[in-house]
Design a protein around this motif. Structure first.
Motif, PDB file in Angstrom:
ATOM      1  N   PRO A 198       6.769  -5.052 -40.873  1.00  0.00           N
ATOM      2  CA  PRO A 198       5.750  -6.050 -41.230  1.00  0.00           C
ATOM      3  C   PRO A 198       6.332  -7.316 -41.834  1.00  0.00           C
ATOM      4  O   PRO A 198       5.800  -8.408 -41.619  1.00  0.00           O
ATOM      5  N   CYS A 247       4.841   3.147 -32.830  1.00  0.00           N
ATOM      6  CA  CYS A 247       4.044   1.917 -32.734  1.00  0.00           C
ATOM      7  C   CYS A 247       3.360   1.788 -31.378  1.00  0.00           C
ATOM      8  O   CYS A 247       2.196   1.387 -31.295  1.00  0.00           O
ATOM      9  N   THR A 300       3.367  -2.017 -36.403  1.00  0.00           N
ATOM     10  CA  THR A 300       4.793  -2.265 -36.565  1.00  0.00           C
ATOM     11  C   THR A 300       5.348  -1.560 -37.793  1.00  0.00           C
ATOM     12  O   THR A 300       4.629  -1.335 -38.767  1.00  0.00           O
ATOM     13  N   PRO A 349      -0.239  -8.102 -38.877  1.00  0.00           N
ATOM     14  CA  PRO A 349       0.565  -6.889 -38.970  1.00  0.00           C
ATOM     15  C   PRO A 349      -0.222  -5.702 -39.526  1.00  0.00           C
ATOM     16  O   PRO A 349      -1.005  -5.837 -40.463  1.00  0.00           O
ATOM     17  N   LEU A 351       7.905  -9.398 -38.980  1.00  0.00           N
ATOM     18  CA  LEU A 351       6.831  -9.977 -38.171  1.00  0.00           C
ATOM     19  C   LEU A 351       6.148 -11.123 -38.909  1.00  0.00           C
ATOM     20  O   LEU A 351       5.875 -12.176 -38.321  1.00  0.00           O
ATOM     21  N   SER A 352       5.879 -10.952 -40.189  1.00  0.00           N
ATOM     22  CA  SER A 352       5.242 -12.009 -40.976  1.00  0.00           C
ATOM     23  C   SER A 352       6.114 -13.252 -41.029  1.00  0.00           C
ATOM     24  O   SER A 352       5.622 -14.381 -40.988  1.00  0.00           O
ATOM     25  N   TYR A 397       0.946  -1.957 -40.750  1.00  0.00           N
ATOM     26  CA  TYR A 397       2.136  -1.132 -40.962  1.00  0.00           C
ATOM     27  C   TYR A 397       1.903   0.315 -40.530  1.00  0.00           C
ATOM     28  O   TYR A 397       0.927   0.947 -40.909  1.00  0.00           O
TER      29      TYR A 397
END
Length: 273
Positions: free
Chosen positions: A98, A121, A95, A114, A101-102, A116
């Motif tokens: 990050p 992607c 991704t 994740p 997403l986190s 990076y």
């Protein structure tokens, strides 16, 4: 209102004495930050990522315009990804977002990690370098062309209109280093205060008692191990317990004249071997 399009994806228009500009990357934020424009636009995906990372602060959003894009979690359809997700199997996610997403994973029972990458992607998943991808989707052509299936999709994103902001792409890393140095300086100062009986603090109490230090270190290590062994695990609990363990370890290290930064540099050098 129509926005004429120029090279490199720059949209500009002037209404009275107000200049509007939208640039596909973060150039628009730089212009607004430097007071070279009165307004700028940025997708809510990039807005969230930069805000969570600390690069974008003090924002003033004056409007939001819906756009036909969303964030999607995609993977190969022939590997039972859905079943793996339900079973809690650790999975890597390629991704460019990050931090977003986190943030999503804080309340998710799925063990997604994740990874990076800058662009492409879906290609990481198609080539087997990652299990899933988390990226922005417009038409969905890139997902389809890489033979992937969409497992989760967010609501439609928006184009945020900003009339002021503070933007510094390097601020996160710089601040992290500054904060680590500040912690080291504080601990060094506490070391010099150990024999000053009039001063009291949790750190000084540990520094003055070898038994308390050892007990604290083992206690925090045990609590972290317990958090890691829970089913299901709680991401926030693990981070909290790991931070407690790092604190106890840093008290020990500071008494030896060693900072966490020195340890991290050693860790980085080993990773490069």
């Amino acid at each position: 209102m129509k926005f004429p399009r120029y090279q490199r994806g720059v949209f500009t228009s002037v209404v009275g004495n107000v200049a509007l500009q939208y640039v596909r990357d973060e150039e628009g934020l730089k212009l607004l930050n430097n007071r070279q424009r009165n307004l700028t636009f940025i997708g809510s995906d990039k807005f969230a990522e930069l805000t969570l990372s600390g690069a974008l602060t003090d924002t003033s959003v004056v409007d939001k315009v819906p756009i036909r894009c969303s964030m999607v979690l995609a993977g190969k359809p022939d590997e039972n990804v859905g079943a793996y997700m339900r079973l809690g199997r650790p999975m890597t996610v390629a991704t460019s977002y990050p931090y977003v997403l986190s943030e999503v994973l804080k309340s998710s029972p799925v063990d997604l990690r994740p990874m990076y990458v800058e662009g492409g992607c879906e290609g990481y998943v198609a080539s087997g370098l990652a299990d899933l991808s988390f990226d922005i989707k417009s038409s969905g052509d890139t997902v389809t062309q890489n033979g992937l299936a969409i497992y989760q999709e967010t609501p439609a994103l928006t184009l945020n209109v900003l009339d002021s902001c503070s933007y510094d792409k390097r601020s996160t890393g710089d601040r992290l280093l500054d904060d680590l140095r500040a912690i080291a300086e504080t601990l060094t100062a506490r070391c010099a205060q150990v024999d000053v009986n009039e001063l009291e603090s949790t750190t000084l109490t540990l520094m003055r008692s070898p038994n308390n230090r050892v007990k604290k270190l083992f206690e925090e290590f045990g609590e972290l191990v317990q958090a890691l062994q829970r089913t299901p695990t709680d991401r926030r609990e693990i981070v909290s317990e790991a931070a407690d363990l790092l604190y106890a370890l840093q008290v020990f290290l500071s008494l030896e004249g060693i900072s966490l930064l020195e340890v991290l540099k050693e860790d980085i050098s080993r990773n490069q071997r």
